[in-house]
Design a protein around this motif. Structure first.
Motif, short mmCIF file in Angstrom:
data_model
loop_
_atom_site.label_atom_id
_atom_site.label_comp_id
_atom_site.label_asym_id
_atom_site.label_seq_id
_atom_site.Cartn_x
_atom_site.Cartn_y
_atom_site.Cartn_z
N ASP A 194 0.85 -1.20 0.00
CA ASP A 194 0.00 0.00 0.00
C ASP A 194 0.88 1.24 0.00
OD1 ASP A 194 -1.88 1.95 0.34
OD2 ASP A 194 -2.70 1.18 2.20
N THR A 195 0.77 2.05 -1.06
CA THR A 195 1.61 3.24 -1.18
C THR A 195 0.95 4.51 -0.66
OG1 THR A 195 0.81 3.67 -3.43
CG2 THR A 195 2.76 2.26 -3.21
N THR A 196 -0.20 4.38 0.01
CA THR A 196 -0.86 5.57 0.56
C THR A 196 0.09 6.28 1.51
OG1 THR A 196 -2.98 4.41 0.48
CG2 THR A 196 -2.88 6.41 1.81
N PRO A 197 0.38 7.58 1.30
CA PRO A 197 1.38 8.28 2.13
C PRO A 197 0.97 8.36 3.59
CG PRO A 197 0.89 9.51 0.13
CD PRO A 197 -0.14 8.43 0.23
N ARG A 198 1.95 8.55 4.44
CA ARG A 198 1.72 8.61 5.88
C ARG A 198 0.78 9.75 6.26
NH1 ARG A 198 4.68 6.64 10.09
NH2 ARG A 198 6.30 5.98 8.62
N ASP A 199 0.93 10.89 5.57
CA ASP A 199 0.15 12.07 5.94
C ASP A 199 -1.17 12.19 5.18
OD1 ASP A 199 1.24 12.57 3.49
OD2 ASP A 199 1.97 14.58 3.97
N ALA A 200 -1.56 11.16 4.44
CA ALA A 200 -2.79 11.25 3.64
C ALA A 200 -4.03 11.45 4.51
CB ALA A 200 -2.94 9.98 2.78
N TRP A 201 -4.05 10.81 5.67
CA TRP A 201 -5.23 10.95 6.54
C TRP A 201 -5.38 12.39 7.02
CZ3 TRP A 201 -9.20 7.97 6.83
CH2 TRP A 201 -9.09 6.62 6.52
N ARG A 202 -4.24 13.06 7.21
CA ARG A 202 -4.32 14.46 7.65
C ARG A 202 -4.98 15.33 6.59
NH1 ARG A 202 0.68 15.12 8.38
NH2 ARG A 202 0.71 14.35 10.52
N ALA A 203 -4.66 15.08 5.31
CA ALA A 203 -5.28 15.84 4.22
C ALA A 203 -6.75 15.48 4.06
CB ALA A 203 -4.53 15.57 2.92
N ALA A 204 -7.11 14.23 4.38
CA ALA A 204 -8.49 13.78 4.20
C ALA A 204 -9.41 14.18 5.35
CB ALA A 204 -8.51 12.26 4.03
N LEU A 205 -8.83 14.45 6.50
CA LEU A 205 -9.63 14.70 7.71
C LEU A 205 -10.67 15.81 7.56
CD1 LEU A 205 -9.93 13.56 10.53
CD2 LEU A 205 -8.28 15.27 11.35
N THR A 378 -5.39 10.09 -3.91
CA THR A 378 -4.69 10.66 -5.06
C THR A 378 -3.20 10.54 -4.82
OG1 THR A 378 -6.47 12.23 -5.58
CG2 THR A 378 -4.26 12.74 -6.40
N PRO A 379 -2.47 9.85 -5.70
CA PRO A 379 -1.05 9.62 -5.44
C PRO A 379 -0.27 10.92 -5.41
CG PRO A 379 -1.63 8.96 -7.68
CD PRO A 379 -2.90 9.25 -6.98
N PRO A 380 0.72 11.02 -4.54
CA PRO A 380 1.52 12.26 -4.46
C PRO A 380 2.36 12.43 -5.72
CG PRO A 380 2.50 10.54 -3.10
CD PRO A 380 1.18 10.01 -3.58
N ALA A 381 2.89 13.63 -5.87
CA ALA A 381 3.67 13.96 -7.08
C ALA A 381 4.85 13.01 -7.27
CB ALA A 381 4.14 15.41 -7.00
N ALA A 382 5.43 12.55 -6.18
CA ALA A 382 6.60 11.66 -6.30
C ALA A 382 6.27 10.36 -7.02
CB ALA A 382 7.15 11.36 -4.91
N LEU A 383 5.03 9.89 -6.90
CA LEU A 383 4.61 8.67 -7.59
C LEU A 383 4.16 8.95 -9.02
CD1 LEU A 383 2.63 6.79 -4.79
CD2 LEU A 383 4.83 6.17 -5.75
N ARG A 384 3.76 10.18 -9.30
CA ARG A 384 3.26 10.52 -10.63
C ARG A 384 4.37 11.01 -11.56
NH1 ARG A 384 -0.19 13.93 -7.57
NH2 ARG A 384 0.45 15.67 -8.89
N ARG A 385 5.50 11.41 -10.99
CA ARG A 385 6.61 11.96 -11.78
C ARG A 385 7.84 11.10 -11.52
NH1 ARG A 385 5.47 18.16 -9.73
NH2 ARG A 385 3.32 18.30 -10.52
#
Length: 486
Positions: A194-205, A378-385
């Motif tokens: 699972d590549t979901t970033p560590r801080d993804a929950w903070r953005a989703a909250l 939504t994957p972070p820029a590091a995974l998209r680039r």
């Protein structure tokens, strides 16, 4: 010599027989419109309800209640009286003089006649759905690597399940849905990365409270994750630096786990997924305006609440207008069909508005969870680039480094990049590299992706043979062949 493509006229031409297309056809037929629905599949249902009415699985319930619910919609569509053209590729549509003209090629299947059909319609509804988001990870072009969506299609269409040593990698609801479907079918996978970033929950909250209006979606997701945990499948969360290795085919995956340790898993099959994005090739070829959706890092057509695009007599509904899921897509198709019926004089505005109200309220509820899912998955820029040595354009084998180097020379956008590198000129016509190319140019030149733009899409928008193109050209008895060059 006399040769004419078969011709047909209708009030509404729908491209795509998924939830949005089928719902729109049902509503449009009830309003008295003549409807043609063209779809590449052998049966209606689209990707989400593929083979729902005739599953090859001994027990289709393993795919879940949402999949089985598609049977009622398919039955209603079959009974609607709409003309359904299966195994049909729409490769050119032009909108002019208040009518749209489409070239459709029907491929022979199960004894059905093949040939090119010229359809003239008063309105067009684009319901082409979504595609998996390209994830150009190191090694993604090796044999033994495919998308989870493709693997799920094999399960639905042929009853084929992946080998037990498969590794599922990426993020998004489909990752967990497919894993749970395999478990229901009595199959397992080796691991989930699972590549979901560590801080993804903070953005989703901030989106959590409004998402409670779609609590059934959240509970379903939790049940799927719980099923994977109960089955004892190893789940490596917050993985980074993901890559696939092998000599001639996939042999292992490597990544860094949440504790910063390097991990390796031997496998011969890697299934990748980083969510889905709207399929925009057809809407772009029609000249519809598109906008960059920063919240979900993808392009989407610009439409109003009823699906009306920037091009006269062209509507767009379902995931092709913005990812919302199957049930929201069905309601979007309903709203678009009612608006089309009003535009073509089959309904007046008060009747349209009254019939639209239940669908609008239902769609709002089904979309309530989307902002949370976009922020979370939504994957972070590091995974998209990707890194410079990773192939971005699979068709022409162009790497991210080559794209960055050309961008550094001042290349202004994807169309100029195509001329310099052939990137986007292969059979996929940019479907698998267009978004990444735009983001890489924007990264190098420190510009907005919306300013960089996307490929200019021209017909044919799907690969067709020279013979099929020739069949679309009307020749009369006065035709004479000239000498080359003519």
């Amino acid at each position: 010599m006399t040769r004419h493509p078969a011709q047909s006229k209708c009030d509404l031409l729908i491209i795509g027989a998924g939830p949005a297309g089928m719902s729109a056809a049902i509503v449009a037929r009830r309003a008295g419109l003549e409807v043609i629905v063209a779809d590449e599949g052998e049966a209606p249902g689209g990707q989400i309800y593929r083979n729902a009415s005739r599953s090859p699985l001994a027990d289709a319930s393993v795919l879940g209640d949402d999949y089985l619910a598609g049977r009622a919609l398919i039955d209603a569509f079959d009974a609607s009286g709409a003309t359904h053209l299966a195994n049909c590729v729409g490769w050119q549509i032009e909108s002019e003089s208040r009518r749209a003209v489409a070239m459709l090629t029907r491929r022979a299947h199960a004894g059905e006649a093949s040939g090119t059909l010229d359809v003239s319609a008063r309105a067009v509804l684009v319901a082409t759905g979504a595609q998996e988001r390209p994830w150009p990870a190191r090694g993604w072009t090796l044999p033994g690597v495919m998308g989870i969506g493709a693997a799920q299609t094999l399960l639905k269409s042929s009853g084929l399940a992946p080998s037990q040593d498969a590794v599922l990698a990426g993020c998004g609801p489909l990752l967990w849905l497919f894993a749970s479907q395999l478990l229901n079918a009595g199959r397992r996978v080796r691991a989930i990365v699972d590549t979901t970033p560590r801080d993804a929950w903070r953005a989703a909250l901030p989106h959590a409270l409004p998402a409670l209006a779609g609590a059934d979606y959240l509970l379903k997701g939790l049940r799927m994750m719980r099923a994977v945990k109960r089955a004892g499948i190893p789940v490596h969360r917050r993985a980074g630096a993901f890559s696939i290795e092998g000599e001639g085919c996939a042999e292992r995956v490597r990544f860094v786990d949440e504790h910063g340790a390097s991990r390796s898993i031997d496998t011969s099959l890697v299934l990748l997924h980083q969510g889905v994005i709207p399929s925009t090739q057809l809407s772009r070829s029609l000249g519809c305006e598109h906008e960059w959706d920063a919240s979900s890092a993808c392009w989407r057509p610009r439409t109003d609440a009823r699906g009306r695009s920037s091009v006269e007599n062209v509507w767009i509904a379902g995931d092709g207008a913005g990812i919302g899921g199957a049930r929201a897509a069905a309601y979007a198709g309903t709203l678009a069909a009612l608006d089309i019926a009003r535009e073509l004089g089959a309904l007046d505005a008060p009747a349209r508005d009254a019939r639209s109200r239940p669908a609008r309220l239902a769609m709002k509820r089904h979309l309530a969870v989307r902002p949370l899912l976009d922020a979370l998955y939504t994957p972070p820029a590091a995974l998209r680039r990707p890194a410079d040595d990773v192939i971005v354009c699979r068709c022409e084998e162009i790497t991210a480094g080559e794209i960055r180097a050309i961008a550094a020379l001042g290349c202004q956008g994807p169309n100029q990049m195509k001329a310099f590198s052939r990137c986007g000129m292969g059979p996929c016509q940019g479907r698998w590299c267009g978004t990444t190319v735009g983001e890489l140019i924007a990264q190098v030149q420190e510009r907005a992706v919306a300013d960089v733009g996307y490929y200019r899409i021209r017909a044919p928008i799907k690969p067709v043979t020279v013979d099929e193109i020739a069949d679309s050209i009307a020749l009369d008895d006065g035709f004479t062949r000239g000498e080359f060059p003519s």
